[in-house]
Design an enzyme around this catalytic site. Structure first.
Site: not given
Length: 323
Positions: A36, A206
């Protein structure tokens, strides 16, 4: 004779004897399990803020990495951990960071809340330097509720051309955009009285990311399951941060010859250039555990019409680029 010697040495230089081969970052660019990644430029340095990729109970801190050239990366350990955040105990992930008024604001999700009765959500930490240490800014989450079906995770902070800051966030296949106060202490209502606007595009899961290029808004997001091989990134283009967002297509995905699970990315644009880098995580072919993710970097390019070209994920990475 002097002219002959001059041209001899000139020939040697330009055929490689007298010059160095380009340096490349290689992939992954960071040692260890990191996912991420949020990439940004602060003070003429590249910075990457990733999630420490491990079980939720061990995701209790974050490291950061800085570089002047995309090749050598300095590790800044534990720039924040749950000891500094009274309400956070685990699952600290997906950082987003922005400089504002000479201070550095680190947004993060914590505790992986599953309902509105749980403690957790999206928090904010602050520091005087990019490397921290970061301290709790609000003493409580900025957002701790599930609105429009969007789990409060994977926040991205977007500054529009008029100076307005927005937070774009959401898991569980829903994405919201909210207005932030200039000091990041609260969510502001829109002119119609609402505070949350859903902007979920087709196949969104997401990891939202937004940027502006040549006056157009680009919205990117991750699709598929983060623990599987088919994790990927798609995008849309619109004239406003509110869309409407019509999915154009996939720009980042696995290559069975290189790695799987390529997704949850960010971009770095070198100031005053059209040089773009995509920073993302992927899973090495030798790994099957869902937490075995590494942070990588490759070039991101556009065609003549402004569409994003599919990214080729590589082992080579990108060429040295000193700021």
């Amino acid at each position: 004779m002097k002219n002959k010697l001059f041209y001899f040495w000139l020939t040697l230089f330009f055929t490689g004897t007298g010059c160095h081969d380009p340096k490349y970052s290689g992939n992954p660019i960071l040692e260890g399990w990191y996912a991420d990644p949020e990439g940004v430029i602060f003070n003429d340095q590249y910075w990457i803020y990733p999630t420490y990729s491990d079980s939720y109970s061990k995701q209790v801190f974050m490291d950061a990495f800085s570089s002047k050239d995309l090749i050598a990366w300095e590790k800044h350990e534990r720039i924040i951990d749950t000891a500094a955040i009274s309400w956070a105990d685990s699952a600290m992930w997906a950082p987003a960071i922005v400089e504002n008024g000479g201070m550095y604001f680190l947004f993060f999700a914590a505790n992986d809340i599953q309902n509105n009765q749980s403690v957790g959500g999206i928090g904010v930490a602050v520091s005087e330097t990019p490397s921290g240490p970061y301290r709790d800014y609000l003493g409580q989450p900025l957002l701790d509720t599930i609105v429009n079906g969007a789990q409060p995770i994977d926040q991205f902070i977007f500054k529009d051309t008029d100076g307005q800051y927005y937070m774009i966030y959401g898991g569980w296949r829903h994405c919201n955009i909210v207005r932030l106060s200039d000091d990041f202490t609260k969510i502001l209502p829109y002119d119609d009285g609402s505070s949350f606007k859903e902007i979920t595009p087709d196949q969104y899961v997401e990891g939202p990311f937004m940027f502006i290029r040549n006056g157009r808004y680009y919205f990117m997001w991750s699709e598929g399951g983060w623990g599987g091989p088919n994790y990927k990134v798609a995008y849309a283009i619109a004239d406003s941060p509110f869309g409407p967002w019509e999915r154009v297509g996939v720009v980042l995905e696995q290559d069975p010859e290189v790695a799987t699970g390529a997704g949850h990315h960010s971009l770095i644009n070198v100031p005053d250039t059209d040089d773009w880098y995509i920073i993302y995580h992927r899973r090495p072919l030798s790994e099957t555990h869902h937490n075995h993710r590494v942070t990588c970097i490759d070039r991101l390019e556009f065609d003549d019409e402004g569409f994003i070209k599919p990214v080729k994920i590589t082992f080579q990475g990108v060429e040295e680029n000193r700021l």
